[in-house]
Design a protein around this motif. Structure first.
Motif, PDB file in Angstrom:
ATOM      1  N   ALA A 123     -17.274  50.565  23.458  1.00 17.52           N
ATOM      2  CA  ALA A 123     -18.358  49.592  23.531  1.00 17.52           C
ATOM      3  C   ALA A 123     -18.106  48.606  24.668  1.00 17.52           C
ATOM      4  O   ALA A 123     -19.025  48.208  25.368  1.00 17.52           O
ATOM      5  CB  ALA A 123     -18.502  48.862  22.207  1.00 17.52           C
ATOM      6  N   ASN A 125     -16.210  49.255  27.294  1.00 18.07           N
ATOM      7  CA  ASN A 125     -16.256  50.013  28.539  1.00 18.07           C
ATOM      8  C   ASN A 125     -17.678  50.278  29.004  1.00 18.07           C
ATOM      9  O   ASN A 125     -17.932  50.442  30.189  1.00 18.07           O
ATOM     10  CB  ASN A 125     -15.533  51.347  28.371  1.00 18.07           C
ATOM     11  CG  ASN A 125     -14.045  51.140  28.221  1.00 18.07           C
ATOM     12  OD1 ASN A 125     -13.510  50.119  28.651  1.00 18.07           O
ATOM     13  ND2 ASN A 125     -13.381  52.113  27.603  1.00 18.07           N
ATOM     14  N   SER A 126     -18.596  50.363  28.063  1.00 16.45           N
ATOM     15  CA  SER A 126     -19.949  50.740  28.469  1.00 16.45           C
ATOM     16  C   SER A 126     -20.921  49.575  28.452  1.00 16.45           C
ATOM     17  O   SER A 126     -22.121  49.767  28.604  1.00 16.45           O
ATOM     18  CB  SER A 126     -20.449  51.857  27.565  1.00 16.45           C
ATOM     19  OG  SER A 126     -20.538  51.392  26.250  1.00 16.45           O
ATOM     20  N   ALA A 127     -20.414  48.371  28.288  1.00 21.88           N
ATOM     21  CA  ALA A 127     -21.296  47.199  28.298  1.00 21.88           C
ATOM     22  C   ALA A 127     -21.703  46.870  29.735  1.00 21.88           C
ATOM     23  O   ALA A 127     -20.859  46.572  30.562  1.00 21.88           O
ATOM     24  CB  ALA A 127     -20.592  46.013  27.657  1.00 21.88           C
ATOM     25  N   ARG A 149      -9.355  45.250  31.709  1.00 23.57           N
ATOM     26  CA  ARG A 149      -9.438  46.437  32.544  1.00 23.57           C
ATOM     27  C   ARG A 149     -10.765  46.512  33.308  1.00 23.57           C
ATOM     28  O   ARG A 149     -10.846  47.120  34.358  1.00 23.57           O
ATOM     29  CB  ARG A 149      -9.257  47.689  31.671  1.00 23.57           C
ATOM     30  CG  ARG A 149      -8.677  48.863  32.400  1.00 23.57           C
ATOM     31  CD  ARG A 149      -7.940  49.790  31.457  1.00 23.57           C
ATOM     32  NE  ARG A 149      -8.445  49.629  30.091  1.00 23.57           N
ATOM     33  CZ  ARG A 149      -7.708  49.730  29.002  1.00 23.57           C
ATOM     34  NH1 ARG A 149      -6.443  50.007  29.087  1.00 23.57           N
ATOM     35  NH2 ARG A 149      -8.236  49.570  27.813  1.00 23.57           N
ATOM     36  N   ARG A 150     -11.789  45.897  32.722  1.00 20.35           N
ATOM     37  CA  ARG A 150     -13.090  45.913  33.400  1.00 20.35           C
ATOM     38  C   ARG A 150     -13.081  45.071  34.680  1.00 20.35           C
ATOM     39  O   ARG A 150     -13.973  45.195  35.532  1.00 20.35           O
ATOM     40  CB  ARG A 150     -14.179  45.408  32.449  1.00 20.35           C
ATOM     41  CG  ARG A 150     -14.552  46.371  31.324  1.00 20.35           C
ATOM     42  CD  ARG A 150     -15.326  47.578  31.822  1.00 20.35           C
ATOM     43  NE  ARG A 150     -16.535  47.232  32.518  1.00 20.35           N
ATOM     44  CZ  ARG A 150     -17.715  47.008  31.963  1.00 20.35           C
ATOM     45  NH1 ARG A 150     -17.836  47.090  30.662  1.00 20.35           N
ATOM     46  NH2 ARG A 150     -18.764  46.707  32.699  1.00 20.35           N
ATOM     47  N   GLN A 151     -12.103  44.186  34.789  1.00 17.26           N
ATOM     48  CA  GLN A 151     -11.962  43.367  35.986  1.00 17.26           C
ATOM     49  C   GLN A 151     -13.206  42.587  36.347  1.00 17.26           C
ATOM     50  O   GLN A 151     -13.541  42.407  37.521  1.00 17.26           O
ATOM     51  CB  GLN A 151     -11.546  44.241  37.183  1.00 17.26           C
ATOM     52  CG  GLN A 151     -10.245  44.977  36.960  1.00 17.26           C
ATOM     53  CD  GLN A 151      -9.893  45.865  38.127  1.00 17.26           C
ATOM     54  OE1 GLN A 151      -9.734  45.385  39.252  1.00 17.26           O
ATOM     55  NE2 GLN A 151      -9.788  47.140  37.872  1.00 17.26           N
ATOM     56  N   LEU A 152     -13.899  42.128  35.338  1.00 20.64           N
ATOM     57  CA  LEU A 152     -15.082  41.315  35.557  1.00 20.64           C
ATOM     58  C   LEU A 152     -14.702  39.848  35.364  1.00 20.64           C
ATOM     59  O   LEU A 152     -13.727  39.548  34.695  1.00 20.64           O
ATOM     60  CB  LEU A 152     -16.137  41.700  34.528  1.00 20.64           C
ATOM     61  CG  LEU A 152     -17.309  42.606  34.908  1.00 20.64           C
ATOM     62  CD1 LEU A 152     -17.064  43.428  36.142  1.00 20.64           C
ATOM     63  CD2 LEU A 152     -17.684  43.495  33.729  1.00 20.64           C
ATOM     64  N   ASP A 164      -4.084  34.128  34.213  1.00 16.21           N
ATOM     65  CA  ASP A 164      -4.807  33.266  35.162  1.00 16.21           C
ATOM     66  C   ASP A 164      -6.306  33.163  34.933  1.00 16.21           C
ATOM     67  O   ASP A 164      -7.044  32.713  35.805  1.00 16.21           O
ATOM     68  CB  ASP A 164      -4.589  33.762  36.604  1.00 16.21           C
ATOM     69  CG  ASP A 164      -3.199  33.425  37.092  1.00 16.21           C
ATOM     70  OD1 ASP A 164      -2.608  32.472  36.550  1.00 16.21           O
ATOM     71  OD2 ASP A 164      -2.710  34.099  38.015  1.00 16.21           O
TER      72      ASP A 164
END
Lengths: 365, 365
Positions: A123, A125-127, A149-152, A164
């Motif tokens: 969920a 990963n696909s948002a 991991r999404r690095q957003l 950070d």
DNA sequence: CTGAAAGCGCTTACAG
DNA sequence: CTGAAAGCGCTTACAG
């Protein structure tokens, strides 16, 4: 009135309109996105054909892919999706985020957390979101790992100083200390604590010394330390005077269970400190049912100061925290990152003890 | 600990991994989506490189475009975004939707409604969702038009029979009728109604006969008719016995204003029927402040039976409606459409009068 | 003011 | 078990 009797076919696209009109798809796109890039007359004709073809407007997903943004903010927390609407504290917090986000026209995507491990991460990963607000996950929670991991752009709430990332938190230890000091001032010496889960893999029950020392939940840890600070201030030993019960959920039902276990001890605690009002409300329910008078025989302190605290009978002594503001700051911090505007890297909000009717001097003192 | 000291560059993609490994992008995609399509060893190597390159996982937007689905359900209503978390009835309803949706792993996208006309539609146009649940919009609302234009599976709530769309509603007129009959049975003959906005362009104030007849809000209309049915049943004329005040918001504050206006009339109404508990709570506040005893001097009936109704003092007589179930059905209906499963085209849920302490016999009867 | 071209990042038959 | 190719629907420089 149904006009179209043809069999349903694939949906019309920009290209269909362009073809129909003999213009480039770019022109049709411009009709929607940059009115100044084409003549009003042509724009009108394009809209006419679009209406005739039943064009639904530029596809959000295609546009999002191309532009690299989705227009939505993702919200992640540990609980079930519906928790956002059922827990008073969560609702207040989300209301704060919503207030900030609505001004910018963004949507709020509540990320689902179906039971089970893999799909839960799926969920996240696909948002399709531009950034995340993460509420109250411990550093070792796989959910947080998945978000990272999404690095957003991401802002953490009640989870300071991780990787950070900007965060917003409240003075948990100060609030807890004030709560404990209050009952200590009233002469109580045997205390019970209704704690949140101390680690992600918690089971409900009394948390012994070893368990307490394993705590990874920063909020729970800060509050335990706050309570302890009050004890130390009057020269009392933590493990001698305090029993901790770990609750898995923030519900009155969980609070009732905890109260039953805590109050079964001999000698019985005379004051119970709960890490949320929902838990404290459960203590009140249990006490009423067990025939224990609050505050005459038992003092109870909550945490949160949700609206229900003031309405409870007896009205609940509790620690106020600014839920809505916490949400607003989380929203602001994320929006600022998204827009590339400068913003504080951390915001810490105050708490405050609110004394009401559920606490009194210990009997016989 | 920061390892990567290179200047930040564009994010890694599937292709980067494929290139790095000398395999096709399809293979990398399969590593994520169809583990059975490649050897475990290759899959491992792919994940290794992905981790090394800092790959964030398949892009949700690209995946969504390709697959033609987004994994999110859109929620649209008239109010501000934060209303979802601040209005008790809305929260309960959304909780119901969430319960259904979370099981399937979908997300819930609350579509923003920034002030102003154009951007408001833009939010709907750019929502990357698989379907919509539309709460309480009138047929002539531009917001509803915008949703319809998207041609996505959509379920309507509290808005029956529009454009062949599935809908879920409650027995508004039955509930209203029961409320009015109750006060009529108690001898009341001068009634005031605190109504929702009758049309999208409403202004707050007394709604005269003409205004009432212009009503396009189906919920308000059904309730007015329900109240009226009770009056007819005892041979009373609506316009002679009932004054209607139109409220713009569902808040106690709006209820106070309405109460002030309604109770300023001579002769004064002896019973006030509110279309929501929030409004009724406002009436209670106003009465307390104006020194009007409820129920001795004024009877008050709400609608919704939100938790606050039972906690109010006096406890509020109100019409119960199954908010959570309404949400669950809305969720179920939409999910069924999305999955191509058969489902009812309409669901109607019952209401029920709950008599508590805010109603009593009219003075002197 | 208008249009041809490239490409956003992925998944899906399909062929080997 | 693996890979080459097509295409999802759009927007954005860029050239005319």
């Amino acid at each position: 009135m149904k006009v179209n009797t043809d069999p349903p076919k694939r949906r019309a696209t920009l290209k269909d309109i362009a073809t129909e009109l003999g213009v480039a798809t770019a022109t049709v796109s411009n009709a929607y996105n940059r009115p100044d890039q084409l003549s009003p007359a042509l724009r009108e004709r394009i809209f006419e054909v679009a209406a005739r073809l039943g064009y639904a407007g530029p596809d959000p997903m295609a546009r999002g892919l191309r532009r690299g943004q989705s227009g939505a903010i993702g919200i992640v927390h540990r609980e079930r999706l519906s928790y956002a609407f059922s827990d008073p504290a969560a609702s207040l917090f989300l209301q704060g985020i919503a207030r900030e986000v609505e001004a910018g026209g963004q949507g709020l995507l509540l990320v689902s957390r179906p039971p089970g491990q893999e799909p839960e991460l799926a969920a996240i990963n696909s948002a399709a979101v531009d950034g995340f607000v993460v509420h109250c996950l411990t550093a070792d929670d796989p959910l947080l790992q998945a978000v990272l991991r999404r690095q957003l752009p991401t802002v953490l709430v009640d989870q300071p100083g991780f990787d950070d990332l900007p965060y917003v938190m409240i003075d948990d230890s100060g609030g807890a200390r004030a709560a404990a000091q209050h009952v200590l001032d009233l002469g109580h010496r045997r205390l019970g604590v209704l704690a949140f889960r101390l680690t992600p893999d918690a089971t409900a029950g009394i948390a012994d010394r070893q368990r307490q020392e394993a705590t990874t939940n920063v909020v729970a840890l800060a509050r335990l330390r706050g309570y302890d600070a009050a004890l130390r201030a009057v020269g009392l030993d933590w493990h001698e005077h305090v029993t901790v019960y770990e609750c898995l959920e923030h519900t009155p039902a969980a609070g009732r269970l905890a109260a039953a276990a805590l109050l079964a001890a001999h000698p019985r605690p005379t004051a119970l400190l709960a890490m949320s009002d929902q838990l404290a409300l459960g203590v009140l329910e249990y006490a009423a049912q067990a025939g224990l008078a609050v505050p005459a025989q038992l003092s109870v302190v909550g945490f949160d100061d949700t609206p229900a605290a003031a309405l409870a009978s007896p009205a609940l002594t509790t620690v106020y925290q600014p839920h809505v503001d916490k949400g607003r700051w989380a929203g602001r911090l994320l929006l600022a990152r998204l827009r590339g505007e400068p913003s504080p890297g951390a915001v810490s909000l105050p708490t405050r003890l609110v004394v009401r009717e559920s606490t009194a001097a210990v009997p016989g003192v």
